[in-house]
Motif scaffolding. Structure first.
Motif, mmCIF file in Angstrom:
data_model
loop_
_atom_site.group_PDB
_atom_site.id
_atom_site.type_symbol
_atom_site.label_atom_id
_atom_site.label_comp_id
_atom_site.label_asym_id
_atom_site.label_seq_id
_atom_site.Cartn_x
_atom_site.Cartn_y
_atom_site.Cartn_z
ATOM 1 N N UNK A 291 0.730 -1.334 0.116
ATOM 2 C CA UNK A 291 0.056 -0.134 -0.120
ATOM 3 C C UNK A 291 0.734 1.270 -0.072
ATOM 4 N N UNK A 292 1.022 1.727 -1.209
ATOM 5 C CA UNK A 292 1.896 3.019 -1.275
ATOM 6 C C UNK A 292 0.939 4.389 -0.735
ATOM 7 N N UNK A 293 1.721 5.180 -0.211
ATOM 8 C CA UNK A 293 1.027 6.319 0.492
ATOM 9 C C UNK A 293 1.356 7.568 -0.356
ATOM 10 N N UNK A 294 0.613 8.172 -1.323
ATOM 11 C CA UNK A 294 1.052 9.359 -2.048
ATOM 12 C C UNK A 294 1.424 10.669 -1.018
ATOM 13 N N UNK A 295 2.295 11.457 -1.447
ATOM 14 C CA UNK A 295 2.545 12.520 -0.547
ATOM 15 C C UNK A 295 1.661 13.548 -0.838
ATOM 16 N N UNK A 296 1.057 13.864 -1.835
ATOM 17 C CA UNK A 296 -0.037 14.626 -1.810
ATOM 18 C C UNK A 296 -1.255 14.065 -2.407
ATOM 19 N N UNK A 297 -2.571 14.423 -1.683
ATOM 20 C CA UNK A 297 -3.727 13.923 -2.044
ATOM 21 C C UNK A 297 -5.086 14.992 -1.707
ATOM 22 N N UNK A 298 -6.107 15.123 -2.497
ATOM 23 C CA UNK A 298 -7.271 15.945 -2.057
ATOM 24 C C UNK A 298 -8.091 15.169 -1.469
ATOM 25 N N UNK A 299 -7.984 13.911 -1.245
ATOM 26 C CA UNK A 299 -8.986 13.269 -0.546
ATOM 27 C C UNK A 299 -8.564 13.369 1.036
ATOM 28 N N UNK A 300 -9.889 13.246 1.857
ATOM 29 C CA UNK A 300 -9.784 13.459 3.334
ATOM 30 C C UNK A 300 -9.738 12.075 3.897
ATOM 31 N N UNK A 301 -9.885 11.058 3.182
ATOM 32 C CA UNK A 301 -9.777 9.661 3.647
ATOM 33 C C UNK A 301 -9.141 8.977 2.677
ATOM 34 N N UNK A 302 -8.275 7.860 3.129
ATOM 35 C CA UNK A 302 -7.614 6.876 2.284
ATOM 36 C C UNK A 302 -7.931 5.545 2.851
ATOM 37 N N UNK A 303 -8.123 4.496 1.942
ATOM 38 C CA UNK A 303 -8.567 3.149 2.220
ATOM 39 C C UNK A 303 -7.549 2.158 1.649
ATOM 40 N N UNK A 304 -7.000 1.260 2.714
ATOM 41 C CA UNK A 304 -6.435 0.311 2.392
ATOM 42 C C UNK A 304 -6.935 -0.924 2.884
ATOM 43 N N UNK A 305 -6.410 -2.149 2.425
ATOM 44 C CA UNK A 305 -6.719 -3.600 2.994
ATOM 45 C C UNK A 305 -5.712 -4.017 3.760
ATOM 46 N N UNK A 306 -5.786 -4.701 4.982
ATOM 47 C CA UNK A 306 -4.844 -5.231 5.571
ATOM 48 C C UNK A 306 -5.131 -6.805 6.063
ATOM 49 N N UNK A 307 -4.269 -7.408 6.253
ATOM 50 C CA UNK A 307 -4.669 -8.876 6.812
ATOM 51 C C UNK A 307 -5.474 -8.833 8.185
ATOM 52 N N UNK A 308 -6.287 -9.551 8.477
ATOM 53 C CA UNK A 308 -6.784 -9.877 9.611
ATOM 54 C C UNK A 308 -5.866 -10.144 10.792
ATOM 55 N N UNK A 309 -5.638 -9.591 11.913
ATOM 56 C CA UNK A 309 -4.972 -9.926 12.835
ATOM 57 C C UNK A 309 -4.962 -11.249 13.424
ATOM 58 N N UNK A 310 -6.349 -12.143 13.318
ATOM 59 C CA UNK A 310 -6.402 -13.451 13.981
ATOM 60 C C UNK A 310 -6.211 -14.392 12.774
ATOM 61 N N UNK A 311 -5.959 -13.924 11.686
ATOM 62 C CA UNK A 311 -5.521 -15.117 10.348
ATOM 63 C C UNK A 311 -4.526 -15.877 10.657
ATOM 64 N N UNK A 312 -4.544 -17.124 10.473
ATOM 65 C CA UNK A 312 -3.424 -17.984 10.713
ATOM 66 C C UNK A 312 -1.842 -17.432 9.801
ATOM 67 N N UNK A 313 -2.531 -16.702 8.843
ATOM 68 C CA UNK A 313 -0.959 -16.335 8.032
ATOM 69 C C UNK A 313 -0.333 -15.425 8.721
ATOM 70 N N UNK A 314 -0.687 -15.022 10.019
ATOM 71 C CA UNK A 314 0.109 -13.986 10.744
ATOM 72 C C UNK A 314 1.033 -14.898 11.451
ATOM 73 N N UNK A 315 0.936 -16.061 11.791
ATOM 74 C CA UNK A 315 1.990 -16.822 12.153
ATOM 75 C C UNK A 315 2.866 -17.170 11.290
ATOM 76 N N UNK A 316 2.603 -17.437 10.028
ATOM 77 C CA UNK A 316 3.799 -17.652 9.041
ATOM 78 C C UNK A 316 4.562 -16.490 8.981
ATOM 79 N N UNK A 317 4.078 -15.074 9.137
ATOM 80 C CA UNK A 317 4.876 -13.803 9.017
ATOM 81 C C UNK A 317 5.719 -13.989 9.881
ATOM 82 N N UNK A 318 5.235 -14.191 11.486
ATOM 83 C CA UNK A 318 6.404 -13.945 12.542
ATOM 84 C C UNK A 318 7.383 -15.179 12.288
ATOM 85 N N UNK A 319 6.873 -16.467 11.860
ATOM 86 C CA UNK A 319 7.973 -17.456 11.506
ATOM 87 C C UNK A 319 8.873 -16.910 10.490
#
Length: 352
Positions: A291-319
């Motif tokens: 998720x790249x963050x633009x230096x300038x934007x006229x938008x008040x809000x920006x929306x991104x998707x992130x992994x759910x904290x409790x998804x098992x893939x989080x443990x793969x990331x830790x490992x």
């Protein structure tokens, strides 16, 4: 480079962990990430010697100031002289190449990196704000004449311009040229892990790069790595040393999630034999390219998707963070060549 010393640890029969590596087993397995080195290796006056360098890690190939990446940093032990991490943790982004060098080279590398970014972005400091330069360091004063300041701003610019998405050189190159790890030649090491999302049949990559300069020769757990028996004795290090760990992924993570993952790098560091010594600067810098963050934007809000904290893939990331850090450290030792520095000191490769 000596063929025997240039081997990664997997070529020596040592496999770390259970996750699969990326194709290059390097931080550049993360799409868009590139690495560049400048190595300084020449005699100075008398017994002085330039045995140092600069390494640049670029999160993507575009304009980093205009397209920032989500980031976080974590300090395991704070005996270090990094720049830029206060703002990284405050705003959760990185907007410059991540630069590595020796302790006294930080000002010159900061200046060179700043000059490079100002050239790319003439509006900085004029019609827009300033830029946050990120530089990490380790003390290579055993081999390098740091008081002579061999690193200059131009070397930072050259390292950035040299950056490539190819498998990076490792060992006694770039910022790793003068580093000593467990009494043997250390330096730059890298590794990667595949993170598998089985539900959606997708693969992500986590890549790690280290600048290793820590530990005494009695601390390395040779019994854990039977393929890494040294042929010669290492030196006794004067100081505890340090390590900078760079962690990259294309998994969509928030800065808070990156901080959680970055903490697990300490597990890999501990497995390699470190106990985060008193005068060791053990610092992790982590970023996501998703998720790249633009230096300038006229938008008040920006929306991104992130992994759910409790998804098992989080443990793969830790490992993956623990495994890739441990293997990157071993690769820094496995690929480093015997190096001569100031006052005639020679630090042997573990595999000379």
């Amino acid at each position: 480079m000596d063929k025997e010393s240039s081997k990664k640890v997997r070529e020596r029969g040592i496999a770390i962990g259970t996750l699969h590596t990326g194709r290059k087993n390097c931080i550049t397995d993360v799409p868009g990430v590139s690495v560049g080195h400048v190595t300084l290796d020449y005699p100075l006056e008398g017994e002085e010697y330039a045995c140092t360098g600069v390494t640049a890690i670029l999160p993507h190939g575009g304009n980093l100031f205009k397209e920032k990446v989500v980031a976080a940093s974590y300090v395991l032990n704070g005996f270090g002289k990094t720049t830029g991490l206060v703002q990284v943790n405050e705003l959760g982004v990185i907007e410059s190449p991540i630069m590595l060098t020796n302790t006294f080279g930080v000002p010159a590398v900061s200046q060179g990196t700043l000059e490079y970014i100002l050239q790319e972005n003439p509006e900085i400091g004029d019609t827009t704000g300033t830029v946050n330069i990120v530089v990490g360091e380790c003390n290579d004063g055993n081999l390098n004449s740091i008081r002579q300041f061999p690193v200059e701003p131009k070397h930072a610019i050259e390292a950035i311009e040299n950056a490539s998405t190819d498998r990076s050189q490792e060992g006694a190159v770039g910022a790793g040229k003068g580093m000593v790890c467990f009494g043997y030649k250390g330096g730059i090491g890298s590794a990667s892990r595949i993170i598998l999302d089985e539900e959606n049949n997708r693969e992500y990559i986590m890549g790690c790069m280290v600048l290793s300069n820590f530990g005494g020769k009695v601390e390395f757990p040779f019994d854990r790595y039977p393929g890494m028996k040294p042929q010669i004795d290492g030196i006794e290090k004067v100081t505890d040393g340090s390590i900078i760990i760079i962690l990259a992924t294309d998994m969509p993570l928030s800065d808070r999630q990156l901080l959680r993952v970055a903490k697990r790098c300490g597990i890999g560091l501990g497995r390699s034999g470190s106990h985060f010594s008193h005068s060791s600067g053990d610092i992790v810098i982590a970023f996501s390219t998703k998720n790249k963050i633009p230096h300038e934007s006229e938008e008040v809000f920006q929306t991104h998707s992130y992994i759910r904290e409790d998804h098992p893939i989080m443990n793969q990331l830790f490992a993956g963070a623990a495994e890739s850090t441990e293997e990157a450290i071993l690769n820094s030792l496995s690929q480093a060549v015997t190096t001569k520095g100031r006052n005639g000191l020679i630090v042997e490769s573990m595999f000379s």
